[in-house]
Design a protein around this motif. Structure first.
Motif, mmCIF file in Angstrom:
data_model
loop_
_atom_site.group_PDB
_atom_site.id
_atom_site.type_symbol
_atom_site.label_atom_id
_atom_site.label_comp_id
_atom_site.label_asym_id
_atom_site.label_seq_id
_atom_site.Cartn_x
_atom_site.Cartn_y
_atom_site.Cartn_z
ATOM 1 N N ALA A 128 48.610 37.333 50.954
ATOM 2 C CA ALA A 128 47.441 38.168 51.222
ATOM 3 C C ALA A 128 47.683 39.611 50.831
ATOM 4 N N GLU A 129 48.884 40.121 51.137
ATOM 5 C CA GLU A 129 49.198 41.509 50.791
ATOM 6 C C GLU A 129 49.204 41.705 49.277
ATOM 7 N N ASN A 130 49.677 40.723 48.536
ATOM 8 C CA ASN A 130 49.686 40.819 47.084
ATOM 9 C C ASN A 130 48.276 40.828 46.517
ATOM 10 N N ILE A 131 47.399 40.029 47.078
ATOM 11 C CA ILE A 131 46.033 39.952 46.560
ATOM 12 C C ILE A 131 45.294 41.272 46.763
ATOM 13 N N PHE A 132 45.580 41.961 47.874
ATOM 14 C CA PHE A 132 44.839 43.192 48.174
ATOM 15 C C PHE A 132 45.715 44.440 48.153
ATOM 16 N N ALA A 133 46.882 44.351 47.506
ATOM 17 C CA ALA A 133 47.770 45.522 47.443
ATOM 18 C C ALA A 133 47.062 46.697 46.783
ATOM 19 N N GLY A 134 47.127 47.867 47.448
ATOM 20 C CA GLY A 134 46.525 49.071 46.902
ATOM 21 C C GLY A 134 45.048 49.230 47.203
ATOM 22 N N ARG A 135 44.415 48.248 47.819
ATOM 23 C CA ARG A 135 42.980 48.346 48.146
ATOM 24 C C ARG A 135 42.682 47.548 49.420
ATOM 25 N N GLN A 136 43.538 47.756 50.394
ATOM 26 C CA GLN A 136 43.382 47.041 51.660
ATOM 27 C C GLN A 136 42.128 47.507 52.403
ATOM 28 N N PRO A 137 41.323 46.578 52.898
ATOM 29 C CA PRO A 137 40.169 46.975 53.726
ATOM 30 C C PRO A 137 40.647 47.580 55.047
ATOM 31 N N ARG A 151 39.710 37.201 53.536
ATOM 32 C CA ARG A 151 39.268 37.403 52.157
ATOM 33 C C ARG A 151 40.264 36.827 51.141
ATOM 34 N N ALA A 152 41.551 36.846 51.481
ATOM 35 C CA ALA A 152 42.554 36.227 50.602
ATOM 36 C C ALA A 152 42.345 34.719 50.543
ATOM 37 N N GLN A 153 42.047 34.115 51.682
ATOM 38 C CA GLN A 153 41.777 32.674 51.705
ATOM 39 C C GLN A 153 40.527 32.341 50.891
ATOM 40 N N GLU A 154 39.523 33.203 50.965
ATOM 41 C CA GLU A 154 38.306 32.981 50.195
ATOM 42 C C GLU A 154 38.561 33.101 48.691
ATOM 43 N N ALA A 155 39.385 34.088 48.311
ATOM 44 C CA ALA A 155 39.702 34.267 46.897
ATOM 45 C C ALA A 155 40.436 33.050 46.341
ATOM 46 N N LEU A 156 41.352 32.500 47.111
ATOM 47 C CA LEU A 156 42.082 31.317 46.674
ATOM 48 C C LEU A 156 41.195 30.079 46.692
ATOM 49 N N ALA A 157 40.247 30.036 47.638
ATOM 50 C CA ALA A 157 39.338 28.890 47.705
ATOM 51 C C ALA A 157 38.493 28.788 46.445
ATOM 52 N N VAL A 161 42.481 26.360 45.778
ATOM 53 C CA VAL A 161 43.876 26.447 46.204
ATOM 54 C C VAL A 161 43.905 26.799 47.681
ATOM 55 N N ALA A 162 44.658 26.035 48.454
ATOM 56 C CA ALA A 162 44.800 26.290 49.888
ATOM 57 C C ALA A 162 46.256 26.631 50.181
ATOM 58 N N LEU A 163 46.497 27.839 50.688
ATOM 59 C CA LEU A 163 47.846 28.305 50.982
ATOM 60 C C LEU A 163 47.869 28.985 52.341
ATOM 61 N N ASP A 164 49.063 29.083 52.899
ATOM 62 C CA ASP A 164 49.272 29.956 54.045
ATOM 63 C C ASP A 164 49.459 31.366 53.491
ATOM 64 N N VAL A 165 48.419 32.175 53.556
ATOM 65 C CA VAL A 165 48.443 33.485 52.907
ATOM 66 C C VAL A 165 49.320 34.483 53.640
ATOM 67 N N THR A 166 49.828 34.116 54.821
ATOM 68 C CA THR A 166 50.714 35.022 55.557
ATOM 69 C C THR A 166 52.176 34.841 55.153
ATOM 70 N N ARG A 167 52.468 33.790 54.388
ATOM 71 C CA ARG A 167 53.840 33.557 53.946
ATOM 72 C C ARG A 167 54.196 34.486 52.783
ATOM 73 N N SER A 187 39.390 38.895 42.636
ATOM 74 C CA SER A 187 38.919 39.564 43.847
ATOM 75 C C SER A 187 38.296 40.919 43.548
ATOM 76 N N VAL A 188 38.456 41.388 42.302
ATOM 77 C CA VAL A 188 37.836 42.660 41.922
ATOM 78 C C VAL A 188 36.771 42.434 40.850
ATOM 79 N N ASP A 189 36.162 41.249 40.881
ATOM 80 C CA ASP A 189 35.036 40.934 39.995
ATOM 81 C C ASP A 189 35.394 41.110 38.522
ATOM 82 N N ALA A 190 36.449 40.430 38.087
ATOM 83 C CA ALA A 190 36.852 40.482 36.686
ATOM 84 C C ALA A 190 35.798 39.815 35.814
ATOM 85 N N ARG A 191 35.446 40.483 34.706
ATOM 86 C CA ARG A 191 34.548 39.884 33.716
ATOM 87 C C ARG A 191 35.330 39.252 32.581
ATOM 88 N N VAL A 192 36.525 39.804 32.334
ATOM 89 C CA VAL A 192 37.398 39.303 31.274
ATOM 90 C C VAL A 192 38.774 39.060 31.872
#
Length: 545
Positions: A128-137, A151-157, A161-167, A187-192
């Motif tokens: 989870a920290e990797n997915i939102f590093a530098g832009r934590q809510p 939100r990390a679980q939603e991004a992986l969904a 992909v189902a993971l324990d995002v706290t690991r 998670s940042v709305d990539a177009r490319v």
């Protein structure tokens, strides 16, 4: 190139490799606007034209693969697209608007995300920290950890992909880390989404999972630029292919319209002879002029193998491979970049450890856990990048030549300066190294003479097997022929050689047999009449005999 910069090479195009007059309707993408496009992009480095007037386009909801040999310009084009480099000329458009990214961060903010071969995440942080590093809510001024987890679980969904995002991220294999990197990009709305060699460290099942996700992303409208050296993967995932060669765009093709053998030919610039021309050439040459005669083949079969590889492989690097290098013979390794040539060499030299199979030297199993083990068994290795992994620029020619011999003897058995000078002078004379003196800094030598000095380094150790990875790259034609002729002379005195080169003509000129690799596995071994460029290219493309 001759065709329009934004018109793909459909079957009626002169560049398509199909019969003229065979027409079909333009592909569906032609009616849409590209999400990302370049026009006339050029980039020059000192002495090198890395890109020359490149036109490129990437459409939404499509996987577009960039193919080309090493030095074709693929990485430079990606760096220009993502703001790592500024082009010297030309324009870049994103969503129809001209852009000039000053940094990768600007490109990411605009929706252009890049995933490289090495996952650029923090392994000590959680998923989870990797997915939102530098832009934590945040909530009430503090980081909202429950929201980050959700939100990390939603991004992986989104990727199924189902993971324990706290690991911690390093608790998961590299394939899962790739998925986390993709989730971060989305998670940042990539177009490319640009994927640079994402499968190089993945096994077949992990590649299949990644491709499943890419197809899902494509259906959601994301434009995917995929860079790979693997031909089978190219056709498994691609809608469109752009071929780069020598810094230029050779052409853009629909994957369904470009057979694999034509793709290989366009990448290497090899024009295949017709069957009639091949037959005429063989009749004119005679059997005795073939790269490896039937008599040579028989002699090679009778020779005792100095080294054998039986099912030797390494997960994510090389499928299990069988090879034999007979004493006094040259075995060539042919294949495109990324086919597994260098990986084979590194396993045989102990630079990487095999996790399957057996290596035999003179018929006896050995364990090559390090280069020192390989040297002790009489194996030498001239690496592909002579400047980074070969010469030590600050040292003299003499010091470079005796380096491997001193390492084998151990530093407590120091070679005297007089003996080192004698060895250096001997090999300078034998290999025709053009230098004013053995004490001259090796950095002052030409590329060809530096390569000869590296050969001298290993020949001074009296090796039984010499592994040569791209020994003639970056040197002039005269030096190439000189080095190859000297290799043949060394073999006549009993030295075994594993010869690797991207130039098939070089491999055929010096090799008694040729092993052909594709997509990390050996797919054929040829000699005699089968040792010709046409057949080698067909084998690389998957259509050879």
């Amino acid at each position: 190139m001759s065709h329009s910069p934004f018109e793909p090479n459909l079957p009626d195009s002169p560049d398509s490799g199909t019969k003229s007059g065979t027409k079909r309707a333009p592909d569906a993408a032609s009616a849409r606007e590209p999400i990302l496009a370049t026009s006339g992009v050029s980039k020059t480095f000192p002495g090198v034209k890395a890109l020359q007037g490149v036109d490129f386009r990437l459409f939404p909801g499509e996987v577009h693969t960039l193919m080309g040999q090493n030095g074709a310009g693929k990485s430079t084009l990606i760096n220009v697209l993502t703001g790592v480099l500024a082009p010297d000329a030309g324009t870049i458009r994103l969503g129809g608007e001209v852009v000039a990214f000053a940094s990768p961060q600007e490109a990411e903010a605009a929706g252009v995300r890049t995933l490289y071969q090495e996952v650029n995440l923090c392994p000590n942080l959680s998923v989870a920290e990797n997915i939102f590093a530098g832009r934590q809510p945040r909530r009430f001024g503090a980081i909202d950890w429950p929201d980050i987890k959700r939100r990390a679980q939603e991004a992986l969904a989104r990727l199924d992909v189902a993971l324990d995002v706290t690991r911690s991220l390093d608790a998961y294999p590299i394939a899962v880390q790739q998925m986390v990197a993709i989730a971060r990009a989305l998670s940042v709305d990539a177009r490319v989404l640009i994927l640079d060699e994402p499968t190089s460290s993945l096994d077949d099942s992990e590649v299949a999972q990644l491709f499943k996700i890419l197809r899902h992303l494509k259906q959601s409208g994301i434009a995917i630029l995929f860079v790979t050296h693997f031909i089978e993967q190219t056709y498994a995932i691609s809608d469109r292919i752009t071929v780069m060669r020598n810094g230029e765009r050779e052409g853009e093709y629909l994957a369904r319209d470009l057979p694999a053998d034509q793709l290989v030919a366009k990448m290497v610039g090899h024009e295949r002879m017709s069957a009639r021309l091949r037959e005429a050439a063989h009749e004119e040459q005679g059997a005795g002029d073939l790269p490896a005669s039937e008599q040579e083949q028989a002699n090679a079969m009778a020779a005792q193998p100095f080294v054998e590889l039986r099912g030797v492989g390494r997960r994510g690097t090389l499928q299990p491979i069988d090879l034999e290098v007979p004493a006094g013979r040259i075995l060539g390794l042919a294949g495109l970049l990324g086919s597994g040539r260098t990986e084979t060499a590194r396993l045989l030299f102990g630079a990487d450890r095999a996790d399957s199979g057996t290596i035999l030297v003179k018929g006896r199993p050995v364990r090559l856990r390090s280069p020192r083990d390989a040297v002790r068994h009489g194996i030498g290795y001239c690496a592909e990048d002579r400047k980074k992994e070969g010469i030590i620029a600050e040292l003299s020619i003499r010091e470079n030549i005796v380096l491997a011999l001193q390492a084998r003897r151990g530093w407590w058995r120091k070679i005297s300066r007089q003996r080192a000078r004698e060895l250096a002078d001997l090999w300078i004379e034998r290999l025709g190294i053009k230098a004013s003196d053995a004490e001259q800094p090796i950095a002052l030598l030409s590329g060809g003479n530096q390569q000869k000095a590296l050969l001298a380094r290993w020949l001074a150790t009296d090796p039984k097997l010499l592994i040569l990875d791209e020994p003639t790259r970056g040197i002039d034609v005269a030096a190439k022929f000189d080095i190859m002729d000297r290799l043949l002379a060394l073999c006549a005195n009993g030295l075994s050689i594993l010869f690797i080169s991207s130039e098939i003509s070089e491999v055929l000129r010096v090799s008694h047999r040729v092993a052909v690799l594709r997509d990390r596995r050996k797919i054929a071994e040829v000699a005699g009449k089968a040792s010709n460029e046409d057949n080698i290219y067909r084998l690389i493309a998957g259509s050879g005999e």
